[in-house]
Design an enzyme around this catalytic site. Structure first.
Site, PDB file in Angstrom:
ATOM      1  N   THR A 132       0.854  -1.185   0.000  1.00 33.09           N
ATOM      2  CA  THR A 132       0.000   0.000   0.000  1.00 33.09           C
ATOM      3  C   THR A 132       0.891   1.238   0.000  1.00 33.09           C
ATOM      4  O   THR A 132       2.024   1.196   0.485  1.00 33.09           O
ATOM      5  CB  THR A 132      -0.877   0.057   1.258  1.00 33.09           C
ATOM      6  N   GLU A 152      -5.731  -3.261  -1.338  1.00 33.04           N
ATOM      7  CA  GLU A 152      -6.224  -4.367  -0.510  1.00 33.04           C
ATOM      8  C   GLU A 152      -7.359  -5.139  -1.171  1.00 33.04           C
ATOM      9  O   GLU A 152      -7.816  -6.151  -0.644  1.00 33.04           O
ATOM     10  CB  GLU A 152      -6.726  -3.828   0.850  1.00 33.04           C
ATOM     11  N   LYS A 209     -14.170  18.337   9.758  1.00 36.84           N
ATOM     12  CA  LYS A 209     -15.117  18.318  10.872  1.00 36.84           C
ATOM     13  C   LYS A 209     -15.287  19.726  11.409  1.00 36.84           C
ATOM     14  O   LYS A 209     -14.465  20.219  12.169  1.00 36.84           O
ATOM     15  CB  LYS A 209     -14.634  17.350  11.948  1.00 36.84           C
ATOM     16  N   TRP A 223     -19.945  17.201   9.436  1.00 35.96           N
ATOM     17  CA  TRP A 223     -18.927  16.734   8.514  1.00 35.96           C
ATOM     18  C   TRP A 223     -19.134  17.390   7.163  1.00 35.96           C
ATOM     19  O   TRP A 223     -20.245  17.423   6.628  1.00 35.96           O
ATOM     20  CB  TRP A 223     -19.010  15.217   8.328  1.00 35.96           C
TER      21      TRP A 223
HETATM   22  P1  AMP Z   1      -4.577   2.467  -3.386  1.00 37.04           P
HETATM   23  O1  AMP Z   1      -4.561   1.355  -2.431  1.00 37.04           O
HETATM   24  O2  AMP Z   1      -3.299   3.207  -3.500  1.00 37.04           O
HETATM   25  O3  AMP Z   1      -5.103   2.015  -4.703  1.00 37.04           O
HETATM   26  O4  AMP Z   1      -5.610   3.547  -2.837  1.00 37.04           O
HETATM   27  C1  AMP Z   1      -6.942   3.226  -2.546  1.00 37.04           C
HETATM   28  C2  AMP Z   1      -7.716   4.468  -2.225  1.00 37.04           C
HETATM   29  O5  AMP Z   1      -7.814   5.319  -3.374  1.00 37.04           O
HETATM   30  C3  AMP Z   1      -9.149   4.228  -1.834  1.00 37.04           C
HETATM   31  O6  AMP Z   1      -9.275   3.839  -0.487  1.00 37.04           O
HETATM   32  C4  AMP Z   1      -9.776   5.581  -2.112  1.00 37.04           C
HETATM   33  O7  AMP Z   1      -9.546   6.501  -1.062  1.00 37.04           O
HETATM   34  C5  AMP Z   1      -9.021   6.047  -3.335  1.00 37.04           C
HETATM   35  N1  AMP Z   1      -9.815   5.764  -4.534  1.00 37.04           N
HETATM   36  C6  AMP Z   1      -9.665   4.753  -5.394  1.00 37.04           C
HETATM   37  N2  AMP Z   1     -10.556   4.839  -6.387  1.00 37.04           N
HETATM   38  C7  AMP Z   1     -11.312   5.938  -6.146  1.00 37.04           C
HETATM   39  C8  AMP Z   1     -12.419   6.565  -6.792  1.00 37.04           C
HETATM   40  N3  AMP Z   1     -12.927   6.112  -7.917  1.00 37.04           N
HETATM   41  N4  AMP Z   1     -12.933   7.676  -6.221  1.00 37.04           N
HETATM   42  C9  AMP Z   1     -12.419   8.171  -5.077  1.00 37.04           C
HETATM   43  N5  AMP Z   1     -11.388   7.641  -4.433  1.00 37.04           N
HETATM   44  C10 AMP Z   1     -10.842   6.533  -4.953  1.00 37.04           C
END
Ligand code: AMP
Length: 556
Positions: free
Chosen positions: A194, A341, A450, A455
């Site tokens: 991650t 994940e 917040k 929110w």
């Molecule tokens: P990663 O593990 O680096 O792919 O990041 C995952 C995170 O990216 C998610 O928990 C979201 O916060 C953000 N994310 C992924 N796709 C989207 C989407 N279509 N719209 C908004 N946030 C997204």
């Protein structure tokens, strides 16, 4: 239990390889190198090269379960690692080339990588952390720029050339060799870390089973619907969440793959989309923002008539962008949500027939949402006490997911609190869910503003700001506030030659939001800071502007 009588045939990446060779040997894998030259190889050649790679790795001592890292752009050799390494029972570990060298060293050591396949053009990056590597015994160089390889490093092509592949009779069963023994379907196939902004990066090990099921879900018509007719351009890097699974979806269906290599500017991508007749392209919003601007500037230059859909994910795709592609260029966007994940596909913003029947506005709203969970992914959202919230389109809570390609743990104890005792993964995304099941991200839990007891969704404000004709990009974040705790601040990147006054922006937002949602401050910036996977780095903005609303002397 009265047991079923069906085979427990394992779901492995080996089947993807065998299927490609047996049924679609002629399907193409196209890669563009640093010199922009396009090279093409068939699935049959890809299989043979993956087998040679597996044999060579075996000769170097790579055994079942060993981790083989990649430090590479998107290209055919990376695909050979994606397929050949898991099919021999080892685990491919994709290193994110945008991370800091110290983080890369930490990750490679944590995963205990034994070998690393690296693009020659990325050797300068490897040199920055090579000395800190504790377990890597072999560095294998892909000569992407054609230059020489210096000992003791190994030349990828020379390694492959030194191997002989056994003749493979038509059909599915491989002869004795690195692919003749099927791995356990629950064995790890790929490791991704991650890109967390807090704590150490955490490893997620995708299994053969999760990868195959994910590829099948992506192939369903009511999903991305990848088929043998498709030409897929994964702009999303192969070092980020398995390039969203596209290489495996392509392999399953015999779709043509087009890899862009290191040239990810809008013009280079548009050239490739037109010349290779791409039907599906996938990437983060920033890439598409650039492409939209280019298309607006020269609407007739590229023939994109083959395009079926552009998958946008990784961060929120603004509604205005989705509408602009369609209205101005006849291009369809499919918005997707996922995480490292979740292998990574979780939800897709498809318009169900009942939504379409409600008309264009409802359809656009649905397409701009993060969408519906794909089959076998289940969603719920909960409040701070873990209580499950109603699907009423209004109540905000943290999204939790579960499914066959959702992580049940990290590769270490860190982050254990993100897995609930009743079997769900806490995403850290704050969402609403409507009565039809559409998920809408209102924030990352750490980004939600917040203000007093309320929110405020930074994402909703950003989307609205980005629909303003003068604005290219906007990031909204929490500024510390004496009275309200936090208040929104908007950082704005204006389009070249354009600007707007605070009053104009407030009036624009005031059409959609209650007064207390409107930012207390607008700051013009050159560009929005981003992390290694293209997401807004709001911590940086908070560091710079977070105290701007505090009255003098009140700390911070
Ligand atoms: P990663 O593990 O680096 O792919 O990041 C995952 C995170 O990216 C998610 O928990 C979201 O916060 C953000 N994310 C992924 N796709 C989207 C989407 N279509 N719209 C908004 N946030 C997204």
């Amino acid at each position: 239990m009265f047991a079923g009588t069906m085979m427990g045939f394992p779901l492995t990446i080996n089947h993807l390889l065998e299927r490609g060779r047996a049924l679609f040997p002629e399907a193409e894998v196209v890669s563009r190198g640093p010199d922009k030259r396009v090279r093409c190889q068939s699935y049959e050649e890809t299989y043979a090269r993956a087998e040679r790679l597996a044999r060579a790795l075996g000769r170097l001592g790579v055994k079942t379960g060993d981790r083989v890292a990649t430090l590479s752009w998107n290209h055919a050799q990376h695909l050979e690692c994606y397929l050949g390494v898991p099919a021999m029972g080892a685990v491919v570990h994709t290193l994110n080339i945008r991370l800091h060298p110290s983080e890369l060293a930490y990750i490679a050591n944590h995963a205990r990588d034994v070998a690393i396949v690296v693009d020659r053009t990325l050797l300068p990056l490897l040199e920055k952390f090579r000395g800190a590597l504790e377990t890597v015994k072999h560095v294998i160089v892909v000569r992407d720029d054609g230059g020489p390889v210096a000992a003791p490093d190994l030349d990828y092509e020379a390694l492959l050339a030194a191997e002989t592949v056994a003749p493979h009779a038509p059909g599915f069963t491989p002869p004795a060799g690195p692919f003749s023994e099927l791995p356990d379907e629950n064995a790890a196939a790929m490791i991704c870390y991650t890109s967390g902004t807090t704590g150490h990066p955490k490893g997620v090990a995708y299994s053969h089973r999760s990868t195959v099921l994910h590829a099948m879900a992506g192939s369903m018509r009511d999903s991305i619907g990848v088929s043998g007719d498709d030409v897929i351009l994964p702009v999303v890097p192969m070092f980020h969440a398995a390039a969203w699974g596209f290489p495996y979806m392509a392999a399953l269906n015999g779709a043509k793959l087009v890899f862009p290599g290191p040239h990810l500017d809008a013009e280079s991508l548009l050239d490739l989309m037109a010349s290779e007749r791409v039907t599906i392209a996938a990437g983060v919003p920033t890439i598409w923002n650039g492409i939209l601007a280019r298309l607006d500037a020269e609407p007739k230059r590229w023939d994109l008539s083959a395009m079926r859909t552009m998958i946008i994910g990784g961060a929120a795709a603004p509604k205005s962008m989705i509408a602009a592609f369609e209205e101005r260029h006849g291009l369809v966007v499919t918005h997707a949500w996922g995480m490292t994940e979740t292998n990574p596909l979780g939800t897709l913003a498809l318009v169900r027939p009942k939504i379409r029947a409600r008309g264009g506005v409802a359809a656009l709203e649905a397409r701009a949402s993060q969408g519906l969970p794909v089959p076998f992914v289940e969603t719920r959202h909960v409040d701070d006490a873990g209580r499950v919230l109603p699907w009423d389109a209004a109540t905000m809570g943290e999204l939790e997911v579960r499914g066959p390609w959702v992580a049940k743990s990290y590769m270490s104890d860190e982050g254990a609190d993100r897995f609930t005792s009743d079997g769900w993964f806490k995403t850290g995304d704050i969402v609403t869910i409507d009565a039809d099941g559409y998920v809408r991200i209102t924030d990352r839990s750490k980004d939600v503003i917040k203000s007093g007891g309320e929110w405020i969704s930074s994402v909703a404000l950003e989307n609205a700001l980005m629909a303003h004709p003068a604005i290219l990009e906007a990031a909204v974040f929490a500024g510390r506030h004496d009275k309200w705790g936090e208040r929104p601040i908007a950082a704005i990147v204006y389009k070249p030659g354009k600007t707007a006054t605070n009053d104009e922006l407030a009036a624009h937002l005031g059409e959609q939001f209650p007064k207390y949602w409107l930012p207390d401050l607008y700051v013009a910036i050159e560009q929005v800071p981003r992390n290694s996977t293209g997401k807004f780095l709001k911590t940086k903005l908070r560091d710079t502007y977070g105290d701007a609303l505090l009255t003098k002397g009140s700390g911070g």
